[in-house]
Design an enzyme around this catalytic site. Structure first.
Site, short mmCIF file in Angstrom:
data_model
loop_
_atom_site.label_atom_id
_atom_site.label_comp_id
_atom_site.label_asym_id
_atom_site.label_seq_id
_atom_site.Cartn_x
_atom_site.Cartn_y
_atom_site.Cartn_z
N GLU A 1 0.80 -1.21 0.00
CA GLU A 1 0.00 0.00 0.00
C GLU A 1 0.84 1.28 0.00
O GLU A 1 0.41 2.32 0.49
CB GLU A 1 -0.96 -0.01 1.19
CG GLU A 1 -2.01 -1.10 1.10
CD GLU A 1 -3.06 -0.96 2.17
OE1 GLU A 1 -4.22 -0.65 1.83
OE2 GLU A 1 -2.74 -1.15 3.36
N HIS B 1 -3.80 0.24 11.30
CA HIS B 1 -5.01 -0.58 11.45
C HIS B 1 -5.51 -0.53 12.89
O HIS B 1 -6.11 -1.49 13.37
CB HIS B 1 -4.71 -2.03 11.05
CG HIS B 1 -4.16 -2.19 9.67
ND1 HIS B 1 -3.33 -3.24 9.33
CD2 HIS B 1 -4.32 -1.43 8.56
CE1 HIS B 1 -3.00 -3.12 8.05
NE2 HIS B 1 -3.57 -2.02 7.56
N HIS C 1 0.02 5.09 8.10
CA HIS C 1 -1.15 4.24 7.82
C HIS C 1 -1.21 3.16 8.89
O HIS C 1 -0.24 2.43 9.11
CB HIS C 1 -1.06 3.60 6.44
CG HIS C 1 -2.14 2.59 6.21
ND1 HIS C 1 -3.48 2.91 6.27
CD2 HIS C 1 -2.08 1.25 5.96
CE1 HIS C 1 -4.20 1.81 6.04
NE2 HIS C 1 -3.37 0.80 5.88
N HIS D 1 -10.89 -0.99 7.62
CA HIS D 1 -9.46 -1.10 7.35
C HIS D 1 -8.61 -0.38 8.39
O HIS D 1 -7.72 -0.98 8.98
CB HIS D 1 -9.20 -0.51 5.95
CG HIS D 1 -7.81 -0.73 5.44
ND1 HIS D 1 -7.48 -0.62 4.11
CD2 HIS D 1 -6.65 -1.04 6.07
CE1 HIS D 1 -6.19 -0.85 3.94
NE2 HIS D 1 -5.65 -1.10 5.12
#
Length: 250
Positions: free
Chosen positions: A83, A104, A102, A172
């Site tokens: 990603e 989770h 990023h 996500h």
């Protein structure tokens, strides 16, 4: 297999801070074996640095890879994060963004799959006053695995973020941006904490008295002047003395 260390044109302190960011976010539970953090190149604004595909806690300077404007590694055939397009497109659309995280984080997931809108509940997360949009990949491509696999999807995510500091990703996690590595780390840690506190407050007699936009904006300005305080504390906890001096890449 050919491997290369990051360009010598990169500021060594920038790479050390990127390593620290990976480990701090793992220590704070924002990242685990998954998730990633990047920083815009200080010499080539269209490029960015990010680790090879590796659990954040294990990242060293030797693992850092330079990525070009297309989000692909430059002169390095080690496996990168799938990603990576999240990062490349954030930098492309937001010239003010210097670092991207990023995550989770489990505490933010409920706010991306319900009607409960995340709002700043205390001054440490005041930066959320500008809004926390939710990106739903189904609106871009119906058949998907929830991952940002290419530049097109990264562009749509960045467009959803707009001028905000954080965008939630349905089912996500979240992506957070900042004007430096310390700010992106600070925002990631306190977005996660705000999610926890908001969930707890929702179980008590309401309504919740969220920060007003004016309070959020003012507190954000104040907090920006103090970010180095937690940053130095966190960095001290996760980096060895030699790493902080930049004398070791192992």
């Amino acid at each position: 297999m050919t491997t290369r260390k990051p360009s010598r044109a990169a500021n060594p302190e920038l790479l050390i801070d990127l390593v620290a960011a990976n480990r701090i976010l793992a220590m704070e539970g924002v990242l685990d074996g998954y998730g990633h953090v990047s920083v815009r190149s200080d010499r080539k604004p269209g490029h960015f640095f990010m680790s090879r595909s590796l659990a954040p806690q294990l990242v060293t300077v030797a693992d850092i890879m330079e990525h070009g404007p297309d989000s692909e590694p430059v002169g390095d055939d080690r496996k990168g994060y799938l990603e990576r397009y999240i990062h490349g497109e954030m930098y492309r659309q937001r010239p003010d963004v210097m670092a991207v995280v990023h995550s989770h984080s489990d505490s933010v997931i409920p706010f991306g799959v319900t009607q409960g809108r995340m709002r700043p509940i205390y001054h440490m997360a005041s930066f959320l006053w500008s809004g926390v949009p939710v990106f739903d990949l189904r609106k871009v491509i119906a058949d998907n695995d929830l991952l940002i696999r290419d530049a097109r999807l990264g562009k749509e995510l960045a467009r959803t973020l707009g001028p905000c500091a954080c965008v939630l990703m349905r089912g996500h996690g979240m992506t957070v941006v900042g004007d430096s590595i310390p700010e992106a780390v600070f925002r990631s840690v306190y977005t996660q904490m705000n999610a926890r506190l908001q969930t707890l407050a929702g179980q008590l007699e309401g309504p919740i008295e969220f920060l007003s936009d004016a309070e959020g904006e003012r507190a954000t300005i104040t907090n920006r002047g103090t970010i180095e305080r937690p940053w130095e504390l966190w960095k001290e906890k996760v980096m060895t003395r030699s790493e902080r001096r930049g004398s070791s890449t192992s």
